[in-house]
Design a protein around this motif. Sequence first.
Motif, short mmCIF file in Angstrom:
data_model
loop_
_atom_site.label_atom_id
_atom_site.label_comp_id
_atom_site.label_asym_id
_atom_site.label_seq_id
_atom_site.Cartn_x
_atom_site.Cartn_y
_atom_site.Cartn_z
N GLU A 93 3.41 46.67 -34.72
CA GLU A 93 3.39 48.11 -34.56
C GLU A 93 4.57 48.55 -33.69
O GLU A 93 4.99 47.83 -32.78
CB GLU A 93 2.09 48.58 -33.90
CG GLU A 93 0.83 48.21 -34.67
CD GLU A 93 0.19 46.95 -34.16
OE1 GLU A 93 -1.04 46.79 -34.32
OE2 GLU A 93 0.92 46.09 -33.60
N SER A 122 4.66 53.00 -36.76
CA SER A 122 4.93 52.14 -37.90
C SER A 122 4.20 50.83 -37.74
O SER A 122 3.99 50.36 -36.62
CB SER A 122 6.43 51.87 -38.04
OG SER A 122 7.15 53.05 -38.27
N CYS A 123 3.82 50.24 -38.85
CA CYS A 123 3.14 48.95 -38.88
C CYS A 123 3.78 48.13 -39.99
O CYS A 123 3.56 48.40 -41.17
CB CYS A 123 1.65 49.13 -39.12
SG CYS A 123 0.75 47.61 -39.44
N ALA A 124 4.56 47.15 -39.62
CA ALA A 124 5.30 46.34 -40.57
C ALA A 124 4.66 44.96 -40.70
O ALA A 124 4.50 44.25 -39.71
CB ALA A 124 6.75 46.21 -40.15
N ARG A 182 2.03 54.83 -46.54
CA ARG A 182 2.51 53.45 -46.65
C ARG A 182 3.64 53.36 -47.65
O ARG A 182 3.76 54.19 -48.56
CB ARG A 182 1.37 52.50 -47.03
CG ARG A 182 0.78 52.74 -48.41
CD ARG A 182 -0.48 51.91 -48.61
NE ARG A 182 -0.20 50.49 -48.77
CZ ARG A 182 -1.13 49.53 -48.81
NH1 ARG A 182 -2.41 49.85 -48.65
NH2 ARG A 182 -0.77 48.27 -48.97
N LYS A 202 7.97 47.94 -48.73
CA LYS A 202 8.32 47.46 -47.40
C LYS A 202 7.15 46.82 -46.66
O LYS A 202 7.32 46.38 -45.52
CB LYS A 202 8.88 48.60 -46.56
CG LYS A 202 10.18 49.18 -47.08
CD LYS A 202 10.68 50.30 -46.17
CE LYS A 202 12.00 50.84 -46.65
NZ LYS A 202 12.50 51.93 -45.77
N THR A 213 4.74 48.24 -45.25
CA THR A 213 4.69 49.00 -44.01
C THR A 213 3.77 50.20 -44.14
O THR A 213 3.79 50.89 -45.16
CB THR A 213 6.09 49.46 -43.60
OG1 THR A 213 6.93 48.32 -43.41
CG2 THR A 213 6.05 50.27 -42.32
N TYR A 227 2.37 53.77 -41.94
CA TYR A 227 2.79 54.72 -40.93
C TYR A 227 1.61 55.59 -40.52
O TYR A 227 0.67 55.79 -41.28
CB TYR A 227 3.91 55.62 -41.45
CG TYR A 227 5.08 54.87 -42.02
CD1 TYR A 227 6.13 54.46 -41.21
CD2 TYR A 227 5.14 54.56 -43.38
CE1 TYR A 227 7.20 53.76 -41.72
CE2 TYR A 227 6.22 53.87 -43.91
CZ TYR A 227 7.24 53.47 -43.07
OH TYR A 227 8.32 52.78 -43.59
#
Length: 120
Positions: free
Chosen positions: A6, A21-23, A71, A75, A77, A79
């Motif tokens: 995060e 963000s969460c990658a 999302r 990616k 990811t 958000y």
Amino acid sequence: QVQLVESGGGLVQPGGSLRLSCAASGSIASINVMRWYRQAPGKQREWVALITRGGSTRYADSVKGRFTISRDNAKNTAYLQMNSLKPDDTARYYCAADILRPNMDNDDVWGQGTQVTVSS
């Protein structure tokens, strides 16, 4: 080995905005549901929002109308756009994801969290 990281937390004044963000990274075939949780000191963990792979969303009543989860599947990811922030939103925010591995194993993966502080 799958990780969630995060980012985007920080200090913001009441009424302000932040985008978290969460990658996800590692050996991933696909991600089903991604979720955001938060936990303030001395309080229990609270679910905030979720989003499915197809883009269906759901929110806790406490953030409905102010937060938006999204999302980018390419990616891996997710958000969390947070608007009209209140002091009660102050917490550490965590991302969690249901991940399908290439070997067809499912993993429930959590990130380390990012701190959000709403204060004047």
